[in-house]
Design a protein around this motif. Sequence first.
Motif, PDB file in Angstrom:
ATOM      1  N   PHE A  29     105.847  50.586  21.774  1.00  0.00           N
ATOM      2  CA  PHE A  29     104.827  50.150  20.812  1.00  0.00           C
ATOM      3  C   PHE A  29     105.454  49.391  19.667  1.00  0.00           C
ATOM      4  O   PHE A  29     106.471  49.815  19.114  1.00  0.00           O
ATOM      5  CB  PHE A  29     104.053  51.368  20.272  1.00  0.00           C
ATOM      6  N   ASP A  30     104.856  48.262  19.331  1.00  0.00           N
ATOM      7  CA  ASP A  30     105.299  47.491  18.182  1.00  0.00           C
ATOM      8  C   ASP A  30     104.185  47.508  17.143  1.00  0.00           C
ATOM      9  O   ASP A  30     103.013  47.384  17.487  1.00  0.00           O
ATOM     10  CB  ASP A  30     105.594  46.042  18.596  1.00  0.00           C
ATOM     11  N   VAL A  31     104.594  47.684  15.897  1.00  0.00           N
ATOM     12  CA  VAL A  31     103.615  47.731  14.815  1.00  0.00           C
ATOM     13  C   VAL A  31     103.947  46.625  13.825  1.00  0.00           C
ATOM     14  O   VAL A  31     105.123  46.356  13.552  1.00  0.00           O
ATOM     15  CB  VAL A  31     103.660  49.117  14.115  1.00  0.00           C
ATOM     16  N   ALA A  32     102.907  45.957  13.319  1.00  0.00           N
ATOM     17  CA  ALA A  32     103.115  44.965  12.267  1.00  0.00           C
ATOM     18  C   ALA A  32     102.450  45.485  10.994  1.00  0.00           C
ATOM     19  O   ALA A  32     101.365  46.067  11.046  1.00  0.00           O
ATOM     20  CB  ALA A  32     102.504  43.632  12.677  1.00  0.00           C
ATOM     21  N   THR A  33     103.106  45.296   9.878  1.00  0.00           N
ATOM     22  CA  THR A  33     102.594  45.867   8.625  1.00  0.00           C
ATOM     23  C   THR A  33     102.913  44.953   7.439  1.00  0.00           C
ATOM     24  O   THR A  33     103.779  44.083   7.544  1.00  0.00           O
ATOM     25  CB  THR A  33     103.242  47.259   8.381  1.00  0.00           C
ATOM     26  N   ASN A  34     102.235  45.198   6.333  1.00  0.00           N
ATOM     27  CA  ASN A  34     102.591  44.471   5.119  1.00  0.00           C
ATOM     28  C   ASN A  34     103.570  45.265   4.248  1.00  0.00           C
ATOM     29  O   ASN A  34     103.954  44.801   3.182  1.00  0.00           O
ATOM     30  CB  ASN A  34     101.345  44.057   4.327  1.00  0.00           C
ATOM     31  N   ALA A  35     103.977  46.435   4.729  1.00  0.00           N
ATOM     32  CA  ALA A  35     105.008  47.187   3.995  1.00  0.00           C
ATOM     33  C   ALA A  35     106.373  46.606   4.326  1.00  0.00           C
ATOM     34  O   ALA A  35     106.617  46.201   5.463  1.00  0.00           O
ATOM     35  CB  ALA A  35     104.965  48.659   4.408  1.00  0.00           C
ATOM     36  N   SER A  36     107.263  46.538   3.385  1.00  0.00           N
ATOM     37  CA  SER A  36     108.603  46.001   3.644  1.00  0.00           C
ATOM     38  C   SER A  36     109.416  47.065   4.386  1.00  0.00           C
ATOM     39  O   SER A  36     109.079  48.246   4.336  1.00  0.00           O
ATOM     40  CB  SER A  36     109.288  45.655   2.324  1.00  0.00           C
ATOM     41  N   PRO A  37     110.482  46.661   5.066  1.00  0.00           N
ATOM     42  CA  PRO A  37     111.289  47.653   5.786  1.00  0.00           C
ATOM     43  C   PRO A  37     111.699  48.823   4.883  1.00  0.00           C
ATOM     44  O   PRO A  37     111.690  49.980   5.309  1.00  0.00           O
ATOM     45  CB  PRO A  37     112.507  46.859   6.249  1.00  0.00           C
ATOM     46  N   GLU A  38     112.028  48.517   3.636  1.00  0.00           N
ATOM     47  CA  GLU A  38     112.439  49.588   2.711  1.00  0.00           C
ATOM     48  C   GLU A  38     111.276  50.536   2.418  1.00  0.00           C
ATOM     49  O   GLU A  38     111.457  51.747   2.347  1.00  0.00           O
ATOM     50  CB  GLU A  38     112.971  49.006   1.396  1.00  0.00           C
ATOM     51  N   GLN A  39     110.072  49.975   2.290  1.00  0.00           N
ATOM     52  CA  GLN A  39     108.897  50.832   2.043  1.00  0.00           C
ATOM     53  C   GLN A  39     108.605  51.693   3.267  1.00  0.00           C
ATOM     54  O   GLN A  39     108.229  52.853   3.139  1.00  0.00           O
ATOM     55  CB  GLN A  39     107.682  49.971   1.681  1.00  0.00           C
ATOM     56  N   VAL A  40     108.797  51.109   4.462  1.00  0.00           N
ATOM     57  CA  VAL A  40     108.583  51.882   5.689  1.00  0.00           C
ATOM     58  C   VAL A  40     109.558  53.057   5.711  1.00  0.00           C
ATOM     59  O   VAL A  40     109.208  54.178   6.049  1.00  0.00           O
ATOM     60  CB  VAL A  40     108.768  51.000   6.949  1.00  0.00           C
ATOM     61  N   LYS A  41     110.782  52.766   5.305  1.00  0.00           N
ATOM     62  CA  LYS A  41     111.808  53.807   5.325  1.00  0.00           C
ATOM     63  C   LYS A  41     111.472  54.945   4.363  1.00  0.00           C
ATOM     64  O   LYS A  41     111.752  56.106   4.636  1.00  0.00           O
ATOM     65  CB  LYS A  41     113.167  53.196   4.974  1.00  0.00           C
TER      66      LYS A  41
END
Length: 407
Positions: A29-41
Amino acid sequence: MRLKKAGFEAYLVGGCVRDLLLGREPKDFDVATNASPEQVKQIFRNCRIIGRRFRLAHVFFGREIIEVATFRGSEPEDSEQQVVHADGRLLRDNVFGTLEQDVWRRDFTVNALYYNIRDFSVVDYTGGMQDHAAAMLRLIGNPSVRYREDPVRMLRAVRFAAKLGFSLHPDTENPIHELHPLLKSIPSARLYDEVLKLFLSGYGLQTFEMLRHYGLFGILFPDTERSLQSQQHDFPRMFLIRALENSDRRFNDGKTLTPYFLLAALLWEPLQFAVQKRLAHGENETLAYQNAANEILTRQIKITAMPRHITQSMRDVWFLQNKFSRTVGVRPYRLLEQAKFRAAFDFLQLRAETGGADPELVKWWATFQEADEETQRKMTSPPKGSNGKPRRKTNHYRSRSKPKTPQ
Ligand code: ATP
Ligand code: MG
């Protein structure tokens, strides 16, 4: 979805949406988001940021990895974040943007469908739904520009066409005939990863035929392509076809696939050429095999960086082939104990099926493996009338595999 709770947008995108629409089980599964990689982390503890050219967050759920990519923007505000090589290749693409911008950075229209988990709607800016219904792969934007940005898209076009049974739109297809040499600029580690996906996902044979058709195979495996072109009879090709069919079947039966087996098969014929050349120069057989293997692998690693344990296993499978002809004395027992015996025996069997080895030898080994001690002892004792000494080594397959001349 936790990203939602934290106030971000999140969509399923790419292969999983495409495969779900076909009623297939997605590979990942691939997800696209407006959160930056750092925010995802910050939101997911079980998360790692990967990639340089294309920064992503990997979120782990048990054994599953979900790839979370931040929307890419189209306009570089900061040249540090988007780097374009003189040949048009995108070396780095970390300009973040919105969904509307992200769409245009994707490769094929059918890969640019965004599935909104909240209301089960599909966002489609590129006509992907229509192409999906028509079983058509179409690059978004100007195909030549998109292939120049990332030549691996040519391999992806072939991989998806074979896997999904989709056809390539003529505009997407035509430039590949000319642009395939651009693949040479791709780092060998990335090409190795792509090669595994191309050949070990259950559609290897079709993929192989298509790659050859577009001239892409010759870039990935130049020595093999040369051997296929200079073949006098059909067996190098048949051998490869059988090897690919075999691994496709294994994949579809849910069995594990080891990359080294197929890679050993892909490079077997070039190895034979190199060995023959060395034998003709007077090298002894053992040395000729070792040197030829070094020569072939050194060249291939520069294109597709196989890890060391893979090349070692390829060598094992190759070097064990000659040992099968020794069926007298203790040698067969030793061979049976080799870690790579099973793989080497399967390899021998494929060779025998396509005229490259003696089928009687395969039968002998099939019996020997299963036999009780007494039978094994009889099978390996020297033939009567040979004055008790072990028989000199004979090379069954080579003497029998010569093309038969009509009498
Ligand atoms: P698979 O079934 O092999 O996972 P996929 O389409 O999901 O297929 P991924 O490599 O997982 O392929 O990539 C996910 C998505 O990211 C793609 O569907 C595509 O939208 C985008 N993408 C991946 N690689 C590229 C690329 N080289 N250029 C443009 N977009 C890409
Ligand atoms: Mg995917």
